[in-house]
Design a protein around this motif. Sequence first.
Motif, PDB file in Angstrom:
ATOM      1  N   GLU A 120      46.643 -32.083-105.446  1.00 14.00           N
ATOM      2  CA  GLU A 120      47.767 -31.654-104.618  1.00 14.00           C
ATOM      3  C   GLU A 120      48.020 -30.160-104.736  1.00 14.00           C
ATOM      4  O   GLU A 120      47.767 -29.556-105.783  1.00 14.00           O
ATOM      5  N   ARG A 293      51.757 -35.722 -96.774  1.00 13.97           N
ATOM      6  CA  ARG A 293      50.926 -36.333 -97.819  1.00 13.97           C
ATOM      7  C   ARG A 293      50.648 -37.787 -97.477  1.00 13.97           C
ATOM      8  O   ARG A 293      51.523 -38.462 -96.930  1.00 13.97           O
ATOM      9  N   PRO A 295      49.519 -40.868 -99.758  1.00 15.58           N
ATOM     10  CA  PRO A 295      49.052 -41.442-101.030  1.00 15.58           C
ATOM     11  C   PRO A 295      48.047 -42.568-100.782  1.00 15.58           C
ATOM     12  O   PRO A 295      48.187 -43.331 -99.822  1.00 15.58           O
TER      13      PRO A 295
ATOM     14  N   LEU B  86      53.462 -47.654 -98.384  1.00 19.01           N
ATOM     15  CA  LEU B  86      53.293 -46.204 -98.466  1.00 19.01           C
ATOM     16  C   LEU B  86      51.814 -45.847 -98.348  1.00 19.01           C
ATOM     17  O   LEU B  86      50.985 -46.373 -99.090  1.00 19.01           O
ATOM     18  N   GLY B  87      51.491 -44.957 -97.444  1.00 18.69           N
ATOM     19  CA  GLY B  87      50.135 -44.426 -97.342  1.00 18.69           C
ATOM     20  C   GLY B  87      49.088 -45.487 -97.091  1.00 18.69           C
ATOM     21  O   GLY B  87      49.330 -46.470 -96.374  1.00 18.69           O
ATOM     22  N   ILE B  88      47.911 -45.288 -97.704  1.00 17.89           N
ATOM     23  CA  ILE B  88      46.796 -46.215 -97.529  1.00 17.89           C
ATOM     24  C   ILE B  88      46.840 -47.204 -98.690  1.00 17.89           C
ATOM     25  O   ILE B  88      46.537 -46.851 -99.834  1.00 17.89           O
ATOM     26  N   ASN B 130      57.552 -48.936-107.368  1.00 13.87           N
ATOM     27  CA  ASN B 130      58.165 -48.325-106.184  1.00 13.87           C
ATOM     28  C   ASN B 130      58.800 -49.334-105.236  1.00 13.87           C
ATOM     29  O   ASN B 130      59.064 -49.000-104.075  1.00 13.87           O
ATOM     30  N   ILE B 141      58.488 -39.392 -97.640  1.00 16.35           N
ATOM     31  CA  ILE B 141      57.677 -38.529 -98.511  1.00 16.35           C
ATOM     32  C   ILE B 141      57.667 -37.075 -98.016  1.00 16.35           C
ATOM     33  O   ILE B 141      57.549 -36.143 -98.809  1.00 16.35           O
ATOM     34  N   ASP B 142      57.818 -36.875 -96.727  1.00 19.13           N
ATOM     35  CA  ASP B 142      57.787 -35.517 -96.178  1.00 19.13           C
ATOM     36  C   ASP B 142      58.996 -34.678 -96.598  1.00 19.13           C
ATOM     37  O   ASP B 142      58.996 -33.458 -96.433  1.00 19.13           O
ATOM     38  N   GLU B 143      60.024 -35.337 -97.144  1.00 22.79           N
ATOM     39  CA  GLU B 143      61.198 -34.587 -97.612  1.00 22.79           C
ATOM     40  C   GLU B 143      60.897 -33.813 -98.898  1.00 22.79           C
ATOM     41  O   GLU B 143      61.662 -32.933 -99.273  1.00 22.79           O
ATOM     42  N   PHE B 144      59.810 -34.152 -99.582  1.00 22.96           N
ATOM     43  CA  PHE B 144      59.600 -33.654-100.940  1.00 22.96           C
ATOM     44  C   PHE B 144      58.465 -32.634-101.001  1.00 22.96           C
ATOM     45  O   PHE B 144      57.461 -32.774-100.306  1.00 22.96           O
ATOM     46  N   LEU B 145      58.653 -31.650-101.878  1.00 24.93           N
ATOM     47  CA  LEU B 145      57.654 -30.588-101.994  1.00 24.93           C
ATOM     48  C   LEU B 145      56.375 -31.091-102.644  1.00 24.93           C
ATOM     49  O   LEU B 145      55.286 -30.637-102.335  1.00 24.93           O
ATOM     50  N   ASN B 146      56.510 -32.028-103.567  1.00 27.20           N
ATOM     51  CA  ASN B 146      55.304 -32.564-104.212  1.00 27.20           C
ATOM     52  C   ASN B 146      55.538 -34.008-104.646  1.00 27.20           C
ATOM     53  O   ASN B 146      56.657 -34.515-104.604  1.00 27.20           O
ATOM     54  N   MET B 147      54.451 -34.638-105.071  1.00 31.99           N
ATOM     55  CA  MET B 147      54.493 -36.053-105.425  1.00 31.99           C
ATOM     56  C   MET B 147      55.375 -36.303-106.645  1.00 31.99           C
ATOM     57  O   MET B 147      55.962 -37.375-106.788  1.00 31.99           O
ATOM     58  N   MET B 148      55.452 -35.315-107.529  1.00 29.63           N
ATOM     59  CA  MET B 148      56.245 -35.508-108.737  1.00 29.63           C
ATOM     60  C   MET B 148      57.712 -35.762-108.388  1.00 29.63           C
ATOM     61  O   MET B 148      58.348 -36.682-108.913  1.00 29.63           O
ATOM     62  N   ASN B 151      58.070 -39.139-106.863  1.00 25.75           N
ATOM     63  CA  ASN B 151      57.952 -40.207-107.857  1.00 25.75           C
ATOM     64  C   ASN B 151      59.156 -40.290-108.784  1.00 25.75           C
ATOM     65  O   ASN B 151      59.533 -41.375-109.240  1.00 25.75           O
ATOM     66  N   MET B 152      59.760 -39.138-109.046  1.00 28.81           N
ATOM     67  CA  MET B 152      60.948 -39.163-109.907  1.00 28.81           C
ATOM     68  C   MET B 152      62.091 -39.940-109.245  1.00 28.81           C
ATOM     69  O   MET B 152      62.957 -40.487-109.936  1.00 28.81           O
TER      70      MET B 152
END
Lengths: 311, 210
Positions: A120, A293, A295, B86-88, B130, B141-148, B151-152
């Motif tokens: 990422e 993104r 996942p 979520l996602g694939i 989740n 998910i697009d609201e967040f700058l990164n996966m961390m 996930n938090m």
Amino acid sequence: MLKKLPVILIFTSLLVAGFSGCGRSSGPEKGQMAVVISTLNNPWFVVLGESAAAKARELGYSAVIYDSQNNSAREAEHFDNIIAMGYDAILFNPTDADGSVLNVSRAKEAGIPTFCMDREINSRDAAVTQLLSDNFTGCVKLGQYFVQEMNKQGTYVEILGLVGDNNTWNRSRGFHSVVDEFPGFRMVAQQSADFDRNRAMEVMESMLQANPDIDAVFAGNDAMALGAYQAILAAGKTDQIKVFGFDGSDDALNSIAAGRLTATVMQFPVMMAEMSAVLADEYINGRTDFDSRTPVEVVLVTSDNVSEFLD
Amino acid sequence: MSKKVIKNIAGLFLIIAVIILSLDIHSLDSERRIPASEVFDVDAYVEDFWKNRLPGRLADAVDIEYLVQLLKNDPDEAFDNYSNKLGISNTHYFYISGTGKVDSAGEESVLLTIGDEIQAELETTYVFGNAIRDGSGLVDIDEFLNMMDFNMVSVYINRKAKSEVAEPFRKEVGPGMTVRFTGAAEINRLHGVTEPLSIIPIRISLDHGE
């Protein structure tokens, strides 16, 4: 000198392609895609890069693989060349979550879309999209299995990957989000081995000297888990210490089947790489609606289900 | 011992002290370079989610008896109409409600029988994953700058579900009681539903049967 610049750049690019063992396909092409990989020293990333390039060629593009050798300066040089040569898309496995943002932004300014694979970057909009293994969730599952296997107690050590890589921390945080909820566990050491097997073996040797009575090791990838296992084997403690990895490499799967590693988490690099090439092709053909993104699910592999993943 | 030797030893200690004092030692964990985690207020985000956004979503939870039947008879309709993912992924998340009788209340979960034959397990220890975040369909998910950061959100939601719902429930529940629940469950599309269905409780009401 300036007149010779394009020739020099083309020559440099072909040289890089030659070094990385991959060249362009022959025949009529729709355009050209660059595949920039953090390191080709690790077989996992070789699979990622070669799968992306193969899919790009299958879709009618020429494809060149660039090896950043885990060096952000080298990665920046690759982007310089790619921008100068006017590639149509970049399939990108970054070296650094923060440091690589600038490269992707420069490509975007030059009109070249970037699609991140597996690793990422800390940006919502520099890349068109990022296909990422759901590392955190994978390690939540691994953490739950760890807790159950260890009967909710024990001392353990953690071997981290590259500290500048988000995957390292997503895996670590996912694992700790579970294990830290159980007061019977105590982590007695945490050290980076850069996702490298030999380095992990050395790290494990020194960890064992300082903490001879540990019960388990959590390693941020399979290469490090296998390196740790070698050190544990040399110390004669394989019956005492359980080893947990991440990746789902062939070596790790065989090791689980043989009762050496306890568990890993299977990622799907071929699917991620191929999907990135497909998305890049769709973007070039006019698609605009991409999530920032995507996942990609990962799967916990233990002795119970390892046979499903062995050839 | 000569004065020269003493002076040399003292000098050596001085040099070592200067080196140690000039080192900036900090943990590996502090080396993670994820700037968003420093600015993203996960506490406030989850508080808002839990208090203001989640209640409306709970009202749309699908009845467990209807869902289990549908998963057996027409799984595509069940997955397509009542789950989020979520996602694939083959893992789908459902919001489920129902009423059941407690068969047993263990350290890690409470086993219920719903209707004549459906068994479900309300988790009270393993409140992870989740299911609540992604089953809600409310966290983009697009609201967040990164996966961390993304996930938090799950970590904090799960902590809230555990401390405010699961743990009080575990202290109070016993065999024979009737439980009305709404919760989140994950079901793999390839494997289908397996019983007892594991559910993370979000809302619970207990009838002690007195």
